[in-house]
Every structure is written in C-alpha cells, then in structure tokens.
Write a protein that holds these residues in place. Structure first.
Motif, short mmCIF file in Angstrom:
data_model
loop_
_atom_site.label_atom_id
_atom_site.label_comp_id
_atom_site.label_asym_id
_atom_site.label_seq_id
_atom_site.Cartn_x
_atom_site.Cartn_y
_atom_site.Cartn_z
N ARG A 275 0.63 -1.22 0.36
CA ARG A 275 0.34 -0.16 0.29
C ARG A 275 0.78 1.44 0.42
N VAL A 276 0.65 2.11 -0.32
CA VAL A 276 1.82 3.69 -0.99
C VAL A 276 0.86 4.72 0.19
N THR A 277 1.91 5.27 1.07
CA THR A 277 2.02 6.09 1.60
C THR A 277 2.22 7.71 1.83
N ALA A 278 2.81 7.64 0.47
CA ALA A 278 3.56 8.91 0.22
C ALA A 278 3.69 8.53 -0.91
N LEU A 279 3.45 9.68 -2.08
CA LEU A 279 4.09 10.00 -3.15
C LEU A 279 5.35 11.66 -3.42
N LEU A 280 5.72 11.36 -4.21
CA LEU A 280 6.83 12.63 -4.61
C LEU A 280 7.11 12.85 -5.14
N ALA A 281 6.84 14.03 -6.11
CA ALA A 281 7.81 14.55 -7.83
C ALA A 281 8.84 14.82 -7.24
N HIS A 282 9.60 13.91 -8.85
CA HIS A 282 10.99 14.36 -8.44
C HIS A 282 11.74 14.26 -10.10
N GLY A 283 11.44 15.45 -10.87
CA GLY A 283 12.16 16.05 -12.12
C GLY A 283 10.41 14.96 -12.85
N ASN A 284 10.84 14.19 -13.64
CA ASN A 284 10.12 13.81 -14.13
C ASN A 284 9.31 12.51 -13.99
N GLU A 285 9.92 12.23 -12.65
CA GLU A 285 9.47 10.87 -11.97
C GLU A 285 8.37 10.83 -11.13
N ILE A 286 7.96 10.16 -10.55
CA ILE A 286 6.43 9.94 -9.91
C ILE A 286 7.60 9.02 -8.68
N TRP A 287 8.02 9.22 -7.09
CA TRP A 287 8.39 7.85 -6.34
C TRP A 287 7.35 7.73 -5.55
N ALA A 288 6.69 6.61 -4.85
CA ALA A 288 6.00 6.06 -4.11
C ALA A 288 6.40 5.14 -2.93
N GLY A 289 6.45 5.76 -2.03
CA GLY A 289 7.05 4.84 -0.60
C GLY A 289 5.40 4.27 0.14
N GLN A 290 6.29 3.25 -0.35
CA GLN A 290 5.41 1.93 0.58
C GLN A 290 5.30 1.55 1.60
N ALA A 291 4.15 1.22 2.14
CA ALA A 291 4.26 0.17 3.59
C ALA A 291 5.38 -0.40 4.59
N ASP A 292 5.69 -0.85 3.17
CA ASP A 292 6.65 -1.98 3.90
C ASP A 292 8.15 -1.40 3.72
N GLY A 293 8.38 0.10 3.59
CA GLY A 293 9.67 0.86 3.90
C GLY A 293 9.75 0.63 1.80
N ALA A 294 10.16 0.15 1.32
CA ALA A 294 10.06 0.17 -0.12
C ALA A 294 9.61 1.41 -0.85
N ILE A 295 10.33 2.46 -2.15
CA ILE A 295 9.48 3.21 -2.71
C ILE A 295 9.70 2.58 -4.56
N SER A 296 8.99 2.62 -4.79
CA SER A 296 9.34 2.51 -6.28
C SER A 296 9.11 3.71 -7.44
N ALA A 297 9.39 4.16 -8.70
CA ALA A 297 10.02 5.50 -9.33
C ALA A 297 9.05 5.15 -9.86
N PHE A 298 8.09 5.92 -10.92
CA PHE A 298 7.32 5.47 -12.84
C PHE A 298 7.49 6.90 -13.18
N ASP A 299 7.70 6.64 -14.13
CA ASP A 299 8.10 7.91 -15.66
C ASP A 299 6.34 8.66 -15.48
N ALA A 300 6.46 9.63 -15.41
CA ALA A 300 5.81 10.66 -15.54
C ALA A 300 4.88 11.10 -16.74
N LYS A 301 5.64 10.17 -17.79
CA LYS A 301 5.12 9.98 -18.70
C LYS A 301 4.94 9.43 -19.69
N THR A 302 5.37 7.71 -19.20
CA THR A 302 5.14 6.66 -20.00
C THR A 302 4.30 5.88 -18.46
#
Length: 167
Positions: free
Chosen positions: A135-162
C-alpha cells in the motif's frame, strides 16, 4: 484543530488542518497571510505546483476522499477555490493519503491501496494507474518521475510521461 499536513516553497508555508482549513503563512515574515476552509474533514496531504506564468496551484487531499484545487495568483493573497471532486475513480470511497504533481498530471494515492492514479485535471478523469507491491503511503514528484513510498519501506519510481516503472 491540529496540523495534519504541510508543504512549502521559498515564499509560502502551507498547513493542512484537522478541521478542513488550509492556512498560508508568509515564509519570510512568518505571519499568517490567508486561511480558507476547503473540506469538512482532515486535510491529509498538500502539494504546491508552480505554473510557468507564475501562478501557483495548491492541491489538497482529504480524509473525505476529495481532491481540492486552490489557485493563488499572489502567494500572500486569499486563494480561490477552483473545484473539489472525488479522488477515487471507482464508486468506493477512500481517504486521499498522498498527492503529487508532475508533467501536468495530479497523482493521488488513497488509503490502503497499492494503486496510484494519474489525473488529467483538464478532463478531471483518471487517465492511468500504476501499481506498487504494498500500500502506498507517500508520493513525491522528482523531475519527471513520481516516487511512491510504500508501507513496507520500499520506494517505487515511475516515469510521469510513460507511466513505466524506472530503476
């Protein structure tokens, strides 16, 4: 009322409150510049988006499941409530726990979900979703990426365009 969220830039500190108010504080003089009620419930997350013309948009996510847009022409003047709508693309209601803006899209995460929704605010529709492992607990825009902080402590990053996962 208690402070439930905050965001800032060089000129403005914004506080989200448990009673649905949003308060703007002049960061240089540390005085309250404005106050507006934009929800009947807690403001759980805030995000400032500085536009090319100098105007600023303040995105608010609430426990009531709504995303609200406040528009500011001058950071120290009273904002204008542009709109408020449900942040859940399905009939199920859920509090908005994280919000970020990147590449012209507003990204939201709702309580208990592993999905992040990218909203085109011109059409006010969820145009795409990305999926995380937990489950996602935090979001951050970093350049052209979105970083998603998760309940397990992991971070997933996604390209905001693709919308593709990166890293």
């Amino acid at each position: 009322a208690t402070i439930t969220s905050c965001t800032n830039n060089d000129e403005l500190i914004v506080l989200g409150m448990s009673d649905g108010r949003v308060i703007g504080i002049d960061a240089r003089q540390f005085v309250v510049s404005w106050e507006i009620t934009c929800s009947r419930s807690d403001i759980l997350c805030l995000c400032l988006d500085e536009l090319p013309d100098g105007d600023v948009q303040l995105w608010c996510g609430g426990v009531d499941g709504a995303i609200t847009l406040l528009e500011l022409e001058e950071l120290t003047e009273q904002p204008r409530l542009a709109f408020s709508q449900s942040a859940t693309p399905t009939p199920e209601w859920a509090p908005v726990v994280a919000i970020a803006v990147s590449e012209g899209l507003v990204w939201t995460a709702t309580f208990g979900q592993v999905t992040v929704c990218a909203w085109d605010m011109a059409t006010r529709e969820c145009v795409n979703t990305v999926h995380c492992t937990f489950r996602v607990t935090a979001l951050l825009a970093h350049g052209n990426e979105i970083w998603a902080g998760q309940a397990d402590g992991a971070i997933s990053a996604f390209d905001a365009k693709t919308f593709a996962q990166v890293g």
